[in-house]
Design a protein around this motif. Structure first.
Motif, mmCIF file in Angstrom:
data_model
loop_
_atom_site.group_PDB
_atom_site.id
_atom_site.type_symbol
_atom_site.label_atom_id
_atom_site.label_comp_id
_atom_site.label_asym_id
_atom_site.label_seq_id
_atom_site.Cartn_x
_atom_site.Cartn_y
_atom_site.Cartn_z
ATOM 1 N N TYR A 1 2.906 59.158 23.876
ATOM 2 C CA TYR A 1 3.227 60.574 24.104
ATOM 3 C C TYR A 1 3.248 60.862 25.599
ATOM 4 C CZ TYR A 1 2.915 65.642 24.222
ATOM 5 O OH TYR A 1 3.157 66.965 24.500
ATOM 6 N N ARG A 2 2.246 60.348 26.298
ATOM 7 C CA ARG A 2 2.172 60.552 27.752
ATOM 8 C C ARG A 2 3.355 59.939 28.469
ATOM 9 N NH1 ARG A 2 -2.872 59.626 31.407
ATOM 10 N NH2 ARG A 2 -1.930 57.595 31.589
ATOM 11 N N GLU A 3 3.690 58.729 28.029
ATOM 12 C CA GLU A 3 4.672 57.964 28.796
ATOM 13 C C GLU A 3 6.112 58.281 28.429
ATOM 14 O OE1 GLU A 3 3.433 53.951 28.212
ATOM 15 O OE2 GLU A 3 1.625 54.185 29.451
ATOM 16 N N THR A 4 6.367 58.525 27.168
ATOM 17 C CA THR A 4 7.758 58.690 26.726
ATOM 18 C C THR A 4 8.057 60.057 26.134
ATOM 19 O OG1 THR A 4 7.412 57.961 24.457
ATOM 20 C CG2 THR A 4 7.742 56.239 26.101
ATOM 21 N N GLY A 5 7.015 60.757 25.689
ATOM 22 C CA GLY A 5 7.244 62.037 25.012
ATOM 23 C C GLY A 5 7.765 61.882 23.601
ATOM 24 N N GLN A 6 7.914 60.676 23.145
ATOM 25 C CA GLN A 6 8.425 60.440 21.784
ATOM 26 C C GLN A 6 7.595 59.354 21.087
ATOM 27 O OE1 GLN A 6 11.224 61.888 19.963
ATOM 28 N NE2 GLN A 6 10.781 63.445 21.500
ATOM 29 N N PRO A 7 6.346 59.622 20.820
ATOM 30 C CA PRO A 7 5.528 58.590 20.156
ATOM 31 C C PRO A 7 5.950 58.415 18.706
ATOM 32 C CG PRO A 7 4.342 60.651 20.249
ATOM 33 C CD PRO A 7 5.620 60.878 21.002
ATOM 34 N N ARG B 1 -0.867 57.331 24.261
ATOM 35 C CA ARG B 1 -0.274 56.675 25.448
ATOM 36 C C ARG B 1 1.247 56.835 25.426
ATOM 37 N NH1 ARG B 1 -2.132 51.644 24.946
ATOM 38 N NH2 ARG B 1 -3.835 51.812 26.421
#
Lengths: 390, 302
Positions: A109-115, A107
């Motif tokens: 990764y999808r939202e911020t690109g920096q999980p 989630r």
């Protein structure tokens, strides 16, 4: 002459109990240990779940389940300290722990690109078998089997092959899996989850309930156990595996794969079907599995076959199921009684037998445990109660 | 045991012949970013490979399954065998993780009630080997392996055990790895641009020893070999996942790199030479050394 493989240790955690003794007590009590663990693993409470009650971390739960069961089994086998030079292998099955499937990670990764990378670090720290080997100081071969719901039973087959090939002296073998939203949603999408408590082999069964746990056994060369002064009443007599080669999720409509796997196991054990006392069946309580497996069992053993599914006590524990049911099969042989098939009420006219409905004494020396899985994988393992080596 | 068939799907395309042509040219394929979102160049299997006619019956399958099936069919070469005595072992480190993330994505996007049973089915590790069993009409044992250190080497060792034990007459053993956006993201965050992620599928048809060269797996290297192909892997944050540089340019870095190198070794055994890549290998055994931390496995081809 072929290397004899014996079973020198058992360990188990499931909703049925946190160890061998508490699992046996549950079977004797004849009650269901179901838990509506709605908050566990982010799962909705609308479907019954069979969770382990022991307090274990939620993160990396499969690993913790496996370690607990493995330590029990090693203690039972008098292998708490692995002797120097002892070739101890690890072969375990899982479904959840073989995937980098962390939902919050994705989630982010999808939202911020920096999980946060913590889930990645956990994943690359090693597979389930590799981490167990490291934790338990096992120096032999290591393998994580990912054959979906037959993983634990297939792991038993790998262990037998390793021991016969002299790749090791003993193997930590079985399976482990935690409750997880991903397979839960997947089984929901396949419409095989039951909103009620599961009823294996019953006419009115509505599907499976998910569970979690770990079942671990120690398989050992007879010569190695003798050298260590360890005795066992259980021998691993035969193993068989066969592919349906038919469909990704549905078993072969006539159960040809599971029948073939059972016949391979009988041939490997060098016995005829009449010598099998009982079958600990896969028995998931889905419409298709129980009908197909039940008819395959009746074809091999006749309609008087004695069958139990222990999933009424544990739920379907996926990659752990084969390991847990291997342990339960060994316990039945060792203790001399078979647990009832809890949840069963009415015979299905499409299944030629009724499963065992009360505690039943073991009367012959051989027992069979079966597993069927996604991908059309089928596996069967035969255990034998040996006389005069208690 | 002996290898009687080899199948390859990799950055150079499909087919062992393509590996030969690629290595003889001494011109590595050009790595490219997997998407606009992830800049790290990777060596992916070319898109045209997935249009191969052999894949038309499984056109809805995912990349992982298609790569596996195509490599397995090349290794199998349409042979005839007792279906009940054919085994399949598929090894991987990360399995069909792109499909797992697709399922998770759908779950987040549409909710549980709309999640796809097809995507879920293909996200299971066992899916690819199941398709192979269906395609070659085999009914023997099928095993899927997922480990991070030596998945292929352990699978190869088990194939040997199955053959010696008499469980199978033939074992189709292979390894598959795929790239995905998430995978590339994690790699670039952990190791920067220190290596080129790769993907591919490599299958071997193995039979009992007879006349012909043998393949075996050892836990320690041979003292003497005329050619050593190195597949150095390290886990965690120590050194990333690094293969011998000359090979990584052709396969990409793979945790199943030993399988790619076994295909190369098979070409060397057949007399092919790749002067521009690994120097002039001479006659004699080839050993493929895979290392991870302080452990190693050696595949010996002689």
């Amino acid at each position: 002459m072929r290397e004899r493989v014996i079973l020198t240790g058992l360990g188990v955690l499931s909703a049925a109990g946190d160890d061998v003794a508490s699992s046996l007590a549950t079977f004797q009590g004849g009650t269901r240990p179901v838990t509506q663990a709605g908050k566990l693993a982010g799962l909705e409470a609308q479907f019954p779940l069979f969770a382990v009650t022991r307090d274990l971390p939620a993160v990396d739960r499969t690993y913790h389940l496996a370690v607990q069961a493995a330590r029990q089994a090693l203690s039972d086998a008098h292998l708490e300290q692995v002797p120097k030079g002892f070739r101890l292998g690890v072969c375990v099955g899982t479904t959840v722990a073989c995937q980098l499937n962390d939902i919050p990670f994705y989630r982010m990764y999808r939202e911020t690109g920096q999980p946060p990378l913590e889930p990645v670090h956990r994943f690359i720290a090693g597979s389930l078998a590799e981490r167990l080997a490291e934790a338990l100081q096992a120096q032999g071969p290591v393998m994580t089997v990912v054959n979906a719901c037959s993983s634990g039973t297939d792991a038993a087959g790998v262990a037998v092959s390793w021991l016969r090939a002299d790749l090791c002296d003993a193997v930590i073998v079985g399976g482990a899996d935690e409750l997880s939203k991903i397979p839960s949603s997947g089984f929901y999408s396949l419409s095989v989850k039951s909103p009620a408590l599961c009823k294996p082999f019953d006419r009115d069964r509505q599907g499976l309930n998910l569970g979690e746990g770990a079942g671990i056994a120690i398989f050992e060369k007879e010569a190695s156990a003798r050298q260590r002064g360890v005795h066992s009443v259980i021998e691993v007599s035969g193993f068989g595996a066969a592919a349906d080669g038919h469909h990704l999720t549905a078993p072969h409509p006539e159960g040809l794969g599971i029948e073939q796997a059972i016949r391979f196991a009988l041939a490997d054990a060098g016995i005829t079907p009449e010598l099998i006392d009982f079958v600990n069946a896969h028995g998931t309580a889905t419409r298709e599995n129980d009908r197909i497996e039940g008819n395959a069992l009746a074809r091999v053993f006749g309609s008087s076959v004695r069958v139990v599914s222990t999933k009424g006590y544990t739920g379907h524990t996926l990659g752990a199921a084969g390991g847990i049911e291997l342990v339960f099969t060994a316990l039945a042989l060792r203790e001399g009684w078979i647990s009832p098939n809890i949840g069963f009420e009415n015979q299905d006219p499409e299944i030629p037998f009724s499963p065992l409905q009360k505690i039943t004494p073991v009367s012959k020396n051989y027992a069979l445990s079966t597993s069927l899985a996604f991908g059309g994988n089928n596996a069967a393992v035969i255990l034998c109660r040996r006389k005069g080596d208690a | 045991m002996i290898v009687t068939g080899v199948g390859v799907v990799g950055a150079g395309g499909a087919g062992l012949e393509n590996v030969k042509v690629l290595l003889q040219s001494a011109t590595p394929p050009q790595p490219k970013p997997i998407s606009a979102r992830e800049a790290l160049p990777v060596l992916q299997v070319p898109a045209e490979v997935f249009k191969h006619p052999l894949l038309s019956p499984v056109r809805r399958a995912d990349r992982f399954s298609k790569m596996s099936l195509l490599a397995a069919l090349e290794a199998w070469q349409g042979r005839t065998a007792d279906p009940a005595r054919v085994g399949i072992i598929l090894a991987s480190a990360c399995g069909p993780h792109a499909t797992v993330f697709k399922f998770v994505n759908d779950l987040l996007e549409f909710g549980e009630s709309q999640s796809s049973p097809t995507v879920f089915s293909q996200s299971v590790h066992a899916a690819a080997a199941s398709m192979i069993a269906t395609a070659i009409k085999s009914h023997g044992p099928v095993l899927n392996v997922a480990d991070l250190r030596f998945p292929f080497e352990t699978a190869l060792e088990l194939a040997d055990a199955w053959l010696k034990e008499g469980r199978c007459d033939v074992v189709l053993v292979g390894a598959t790895e795929e790239c995905s956006e998430v995978y590339v993201h994690a790699v670039s965050r952990l190791w920067g641009d220190r290596f080129i992620p790769g993907e591919g599928a490599f299958f071997f048809c193995c039979e009992r020893e007879g006349k012909g060269p043998g393949v075996r797996v050892q836990h320690m290297p041979l003292a003497r070999a005329t050619c050593t192909l190195e597949n150095n892997l390290s886990l965690g944050n120590v050194a990333g996942c690094v293969q011998n540089q000359s090979w990584v340019n052709y396969s990409g870095s793979l945790r199943i790199g030993g399988a790619f190198l076994l295909a190369v070794a098979e070409l060397l055994r057949r007399g092919e030479r790749f002067e521009g890549v690994c120097g002039g290998a001479s006659e004699g055994p080839v050993q493929i050394v895979s290392r991870c931390g302080d452990a190693q496995r050696v595949i010996v081809v002689e």
